[in-house]
Design a protein around this motif. Structure first.
Motif, PDB file in Angstrom:
ATOM      1  N   GLU A   1      10.388 -16.572  -2.536  1.00 32.06           N
ATOM      2  CA  GLU A   1      11.209 -17.445  -1.483  1.00 32.06           C
ATOM      3  C   GLU A   1      12.403 -17.245  -1.398  1.00 32.06           C
ATOM      4  O   GLU A   1      13.373 -16.964  -0.505  1.00 32.06           O
ATOM      5  CB  GLU A   1      10.691 -18.786  -1.435  1.00 32.06           C
ATOM      6  CG  GLU A   1      11.612 -19.759  -0.780  1.00 32.06           C
ATOM      7  CD  GLU A   1      11.112 -21.235  -0.835  1.00 32.06           C
ATOM      8  OE1 GLU A   1      11.866 -21.958  -0.345  1.00 32.06           O
ATOM      9  OE2 GLU A   1      10.456 -21.606  -1.696  1.00 32.06           O
ATOM     10  N   HIS A   2      13.237 -16.898  -2.617  1.00 31.05           N
ATOM     11  CA  HIS A   2      14.782 -16.826  -2.963  1.00 31.05           C
ATOM     12  C   HIS A   2      15.153 -15.418  -3.414  1.00 31.05           C
ATOM     13  O   HIS A   2      16.356 -15.398  -3.237  1.00 31.05           O
ATOM     14  CB  HIS A   2      15.233 -17.941  -3.859  1.00 31.05           C
ATOM     15  CG  HIS A   2      14.922 -19.389  -3.414  1.00 31.05           C
ATOM     16  ND1 HIS A   2      15.588 -19.930  -2.790  1.00 31.05           N
ATOM     17  CD2 HIS A   2      13.743 -20.145  -3.834  1.00 31.05           C
ATOM     18  CE1 HIS A   2      15.568 -21.306  -2.631  1.00 31.05           C
ATOM     19  NE2 HIS A   2      14.085 -21.203  -3.251  1.00 31.05           N
ATOM     20  N   GLY A   3      14.301 -14.634  -3.768  1.00 28.16           N
ATOM     21  CA  GLY A   3      14.659 -13.186  -3.953  1.00 28.16           C
ATOM     22  C   GLY A   3      15.384 -12.941  -5.226  1.00 28.16           C
ATOM     23  O   GLY A   3      15.225 -11.997  -5.982  1.00 28.16           O
ATOM     24  N   ARG A   4      15.744 -14.143  -6.032  1.00 26.68           N
ATOM     25  CA  ARG A   4      16.442 -13.931  -7.415  1.00 26.68           C
ATOM     26  C   ARG A   4      16.413 -15.507  -7.945  1.00 26.68           C
ATOM     27  O   ARG A   4      16.270 -16.247  -7.102  1.00 26.68           O
ATOM     28  CB  ARG A   4      17.589 -13.330  -7.334  1.00 26.68           C
ATOM     29  CG  ARG A   4      18.709 -14.302  -6.679  1.00 26.68           C
ATOM     30  CD  ARG A   4      19.890 -13.768  -6.287  1.00 26.68           C
ATOM     31  NE  ARG A   4      20.958 -14.787  -6.012  1.00 26.68           N
ATOM     32  CZ  ARG A   4      20.926 -15.369  -4.856  1.00 26.68           C
ATOM     33  NH1 ARG A   4      20.221 -15.044  -3.798  1.00 26.68           N
ATOM     34  NH2 ARG A   4      22.067 -16.377  -4.564  1.00 26.68           N
ATOM     35  N   ILE A   5      16.659 -15.290  -9.219  1.00 25.39           N
ATOM     36  CA  ILE A   5      16.769 -16.691 -10.021  1.00 25.39           C
ATOM     37  C   ILE A   5      18.254 -16.644 -10.695  1.00 25.39           C
ATOM     38  O   ILE A   5      18.246 -15.499 -11.617  1.00 25.39           O
ATOM     39  CB  ILE A   5      15.728 -17.150 -10.813  1.00 25.39           C
ATOM     40  CG1 ILE A   5      14.632 -17.387 -10.109  1.00 25.39           C
ATOM     41  CG2 ILE A   5      16.232 -18.210 -11.787  1.00 25.39           C
ATOM     42  CD1 ILE A   5      13.471 -17.608 -11.060  1.00 25.39           C
ATOM     43  N   ASP A   6      19.229 -17.164 -10.295  1.00 19.15           N
ATOM     44  CA  ASP A   6      20.419 -17.368 -10.889  1.00 19.15           C
ATOM     45  C   ASP A   6      20.740 -17.900 -12.249  1.00 19.15           C
ATOM     46  O   ASP A   6      21.259 -17.585 -13.163  1.00 19.15           O
ATOM     47  CB  ASP A   6      21.612 -17.318 -10.255  1.00 19.15           C
ATOM     48  CG  ASP A   6      21.582 -16.647  -8.730  1.00 19.15           C
ATOM     49  OD1 ASP A   6      21.910 -15.551  -8.950  1.00 19.15           O
ATOM     50  OD2 ASP A   6      21.641 -17.280  -7.741  1.00 19.15           O
ATOM     51  N   VAL A   7      20.011 -19.078 -12.350  1.00 14.94           N
ATOM     52  CA  VAL A   7      20.226 -19.998 -13.398  1.00 14.94           C
ATOM     53  C   VAL A   7      18.744 -20.455 -13.758  1.00 14.94           C
ATOM     54  O   VAL A   7      17.943 -20.861 -12.896  1.00 14.94           O
ATOM     55  CB  VAL A   7      21.130 -21.081 -13.320  1.00 14.94           C
ATOM     56  CG1 VAL A   7      21.332 -22.004 -14.546  1.00 14.94           C
ATOM     57  CG2 VAL A   7      22.395 -20.700 -12.708  1.00 14.94           C
ATOM     58  N   LEU A   8      18.090 -20.346 -15.121  1.00 12.78           N
ATOM     59  CA  LEU A   8      16.994 -21.204 -15.575  1.00 12.78           C
ATOM     60  C   LEU A   8      17.340 -22.087 -16.411  1.00 12.78           C
ATOM     61  O   LEU A   8      18.076 -21.604 -17.695  1.00 12.78           O
ATOM     62  CB  LEU A   8      16.000 -20.118 -16.068  1.00 12.78           C
ATOM     63  CG  LEU A   8      14.887 -20.644 -16.752  1.00 12.78           C
ATOM     64  CD1 LEU A   8      14.117 -21.307 -15.534  1.00 12.78           C
ATOM     65  CD2 LEU A   8      14.068 -19.531 -17.450  1.00 12.78           C
ATOM     66  N   VAL A   9      17.233 -23.479 -16.453  1.00 14.71           N
ATOM     67  CA  VAL A   9      17.552 -24.359 -17.254  1.00 14.71           C
ATOM     68  C   VAL A   9      15.963 -24.897 -17.953  1.00 14.71           C
ATOM     69  O   VAL A   9      15.194 -25.555 -17.163  1.00 14.71           O
ATOM     70  CB  VAL A   9      18.334 -25.689 -16.764  1.00 14.71           C
ATOM     71  CG1 VAL A   9      18.302 -26.741 -17.674  1.00 14.71           C
ATOM     72  CG2 VAL A   9      19.468 -25.086 -16.428  1.00 14.71           C
ATOM     73  N   ASN A  10      15.699 -24.437 -19.068  1.00 17.92           N
ATOM     74  CA  ASN A  10      14.492 -24.905 -19.785  1.00 17.92           C
ATOM     75  C   ASN A  10      14.637 -26.092 -20.407  1.00 17.92           C
ATOM     76  O   ASN A  10      14.791 -26.365 -21.531  1.00 17.92           O
ATOM     77  CB  ASN A  10      14.118 -23.779 -20.984  1.00 17.92           C
ATOM     78  CG  ASN A  10      13.527 -22.547 -19.985  1.00 17.92           C
ATOM     79  OD1 ASN A  10      12.604 -22.609 -19.316  1.00 17.92           O
ATOM     80  ND2 ASN A  10      14.153 -21.383 -20.561  1.00 17.92           N
ATOM     81  N   ALA A  11      14.779 -27.510 -19.580  1.00 21.15           N
ATOM     82  CA  ALA A  11      14.749 -28.645 -20.075  1.00 21.15           C
ATOM     83  C   ALA A  11      13.468 -29.323 -20.566  1.00 21.15           C
ATOM     84  O   ALA A  11      13.500 -30.453 -21.289  1.00 21.15           O
ATOM     85  CB  ALA A  11      15.552 -29.657 -19.291  1.00 21.15           C
ATOM     86  N   ALA A  12      12.566 -29.001 -20.014  1.00 23.05           N
ATOM     87  CA  ALA A  12      10.949 -29.560 -20.172  1.00 23.05           C
ATOM     88  C   ALA A  12      10.761 -29.437 -21.760  1.00 23.05           C
ATOM     89  O   ALA A  12      10.934 -28.450 -22.472  1.00 23.05           O
ATOM     90  CB  ALA A  12      10.243 -28.989 -19.326  1.00 23.05           C
ATOM     91  N   ALA A  13      10.263 -30.433 -22.478  1.00 24.22           N
ATOM     92  CA  ALA A  13       9.770 -30.443 -23.602  1.00 24.22           C
ATOM     93  C   ALA A  13       8.985 -31.682 -24.166  1.00 24.22           C
ATOM     94  O   ALA A  13       9.263 -32.802 -23.457  1.00 24.22           O
ATOM     95  CB  ALA A  13      11.007 -30.397 -24.666  1.00 24.22           C
ATOM     96  N   PHE A  14       8.035 -31.656 -25.006  1.00 20.66           N
ATOM     97  CA  PHE A  14       7.420 -32.973 -25.574  1.00 20.66           C
ATOM     98  C   PHE A  14       7.232 -32.722 -26.997  1.00 20.66           C
ATOM     99  O   PHE A  14       6.923 -31.639 -27.361  1.00 20.66           O
ATOM    100  CB  PHE A  14       6.198 -33.230 -24.758  1.00 20.66           C
ATOM    101  CG  PHE A  14       5.278 -32.367 -24.672  1.00 20.66           C
ATOM    102  CD1 PHE A  14       4.436 -32.246 -25.407  1.00 20.66           C
ATOM    103  CD2 PHE A  14       5.185 -31.439 -23.613  1.00 20.66           C
ATOM    104  CE1 PHE A  14       3.171 -31.234 -25.674  1.00 20.66           C
ATOM    105  CE2 PHE A  14       4.166 -30.431 -23.519  1.00 20.66           C
ATOM    106  CZ  PHE A  14       3.292 -30.275 -24.494  1.00 20.66           C
ATOM    107  N   ALA A  15       6.896 -33.848 -27.800  1.00 17.89           N
ATOM    108  CA  ALA A  15       6.840 -33.766 -29.167  1.00 17.89           C
ATOM    109  C   ALA A  15       6.203 -35.102 -29.879  1.00 17.89           C
ATOM    110  O   ALA A  15       6.419 -35.996 -28.943  1.00 17.89           O
ATOM    111  CB  ALA A  15       8.059 -33.581 -29.941  1.00 17.89           C
ATOM    112  N   VAL A  16       5.542 -34.804 -30.644  1.00 20.08           N
ATOM    113  CA  VAL A  16       5.011 -35.832 -31.627  1.00 20.08           C
ATOM    114  C   VAL A  16       5.609 -36.104 -32.899  1.00 20.08           C
ATOM    115  O   VAL A  16       6.092 -35.393 -33.261  1.00 20.08           O
ATOM    116  CB  VAL A  16       3.453 -35.670 -31.833  1.00 20.08           C
ATOM    117  CG1 VAL A  16       2.957 -36.746 -32.812  1.00 20.08           C
ATOM    118  CG2 VAL A  16       2.659 -35.275 -30.704  1.00 20.08           C
ATOM    119  N   PHE A  17       6.297 -37.597 -32.913  1.00 18.10           N
ATOM    120  CA  PHE A  17       6.935 -37.681 -33.942  1.00 18.10           C
ATOM    121  C   PHE A  17       6.164 -38.617 -35.208  1.00 18.10           C
ATOM    122  O   PHE A  17       5.472 -39.747 -34.770  1.00 18.10           O
ATOM    123  CB  PHE A  17       8.164 -38.730 -33.599  1.00 18.10           C
ATOM    124  CG  PHE A  17       9.109 -38.115 -32.919  1.00 18.10           C
ATOM    125  CD1 PHE A  17      10.229 -37.639 -33.651  1.00 18.10           C
ATOM    126  CD2 PHE A  17       8.787 -37.654 -31.573  1.00 18.10           C
ATOM    127  CE1 PHE A  17      11.222 -36.944 -32.834  1.00 18.10           C
ATOM    128  CE2 PHE A  17       9.910 -36.982 -30.810  1.00 18.10           C
ATOM    129  CZ  PHE A  17      11.186 -36.717 -31.607  1.00 18.10           C
TER     130      PHE A  17
END
Length: 237
Positions: free
Chosen positions: A64-80
């Motif tokens: 759709e966009h031809g490129r990606i200029d910025v990738l922000v990998n903010a997704a995460a989950f954890a068991v404490f």
């Protein structure tokens, strides 16, 4: 400086809540075309631990966009959980939630990032990658975020010939929906966090998002392989 990200195509994972939501909002305000990704509540729905889904998602974005200029990998989950109480399944689930959710999107985005020629990958390590917090059962989380820290340096090396910068931000304790539950479960945790902080308040998603904005912008064009502590001074003493 308005429009610091004007013309940039940015993909933000974990965009429905917390730090990811803060990054997506400020990126849009700064002029980026943002594609927010989450399990639900974002522009695109995707299970970021599912290789097939992730590959299809990023192929569609690049088409759709031809490129990606910025990738922000903010997704995460954890068991404490404390080590005596943590099951192997919980340990593995946390490493999946901390590491696979960075590896799979970054690998799937790589061709789009190369097409940019001046791309930025922003990962999230943690103050927990450098020190333990008294009273927090964060064993698996610490291991995962330490892995993100190391992975980012390697990505910076691999990306440099293609014009891809890779950096990490190490937040301190940030007030989000998830950490709010953690605070409720451990009554004295807030006091323990503030005792360690030089700045005597909890962080907010925007505190992290402004740092991410700089790393995404051309202002940081000579910055790669770096980890930036945004933690109220918690790791400085």
């Amino acid at each position: 400086m308005p429009d610091r990200l004007s013309g940039k195509v940015a993909v933000v994972t974990g965009a429905a809540a917390g730090i990811g939501k803060g990054c997506a909002r400020i990126f849009r305000e700064e002029g980026a075309a943002v594609i927010g990704v989450d399990l639900a509540g974002a522009d695109r729905a995707c299970d970021l631990t599912d290789e097939t889904q992730v590959s299809a998602l990023f192929a569609a974005i690049v088409a759709e966009h031809g490129r990606i200029d910025v990738l922000v990998n903010a997704a995460a989950f954890a068991v404490f959980a404390w080590i005596e109480e943590m099951t192997l399944a919980e340990w593995r689930r946390t490493l999946t939630g901390e590491l696979d959710t960075v590896f799979l999107p970054t690998r799937a985005a790589w061709a789009g990032l190369k097409a940019s020629g001046a791309a930025s990958v922003i990962n999230f390590a943690s103050a927990n990658a450098r020190h333990a917090l008294d009273g927090s059962a964060a064993l698996a989380h610490c291991a995962g975020k330490g892995g993100v820290l190391a992975m980012t340096r390697q990505l910076a090396m691999e990306g440099a010939p293609h014009g891809i910068r890779a950096n990490s931000i190490s937040p301190g304790f940030i007030r989000t929906e998830a950490t709010g539950r953690h605070l409720a479960e451990v009554p004295d945790l807030r006091d323990r966090v503030l005792a360690k902080n030089m700045v005597k308040r909890l962080g907010e998603p925007e505190d992290i998002a402004w740092c991410a904005t700089w790393l995404a912008s051309d202002e940081a064009r000579y910055v790669t392989g770096a980890d930036i502590a945004v933690d109220g001074g918690a790791t400085a003493w």
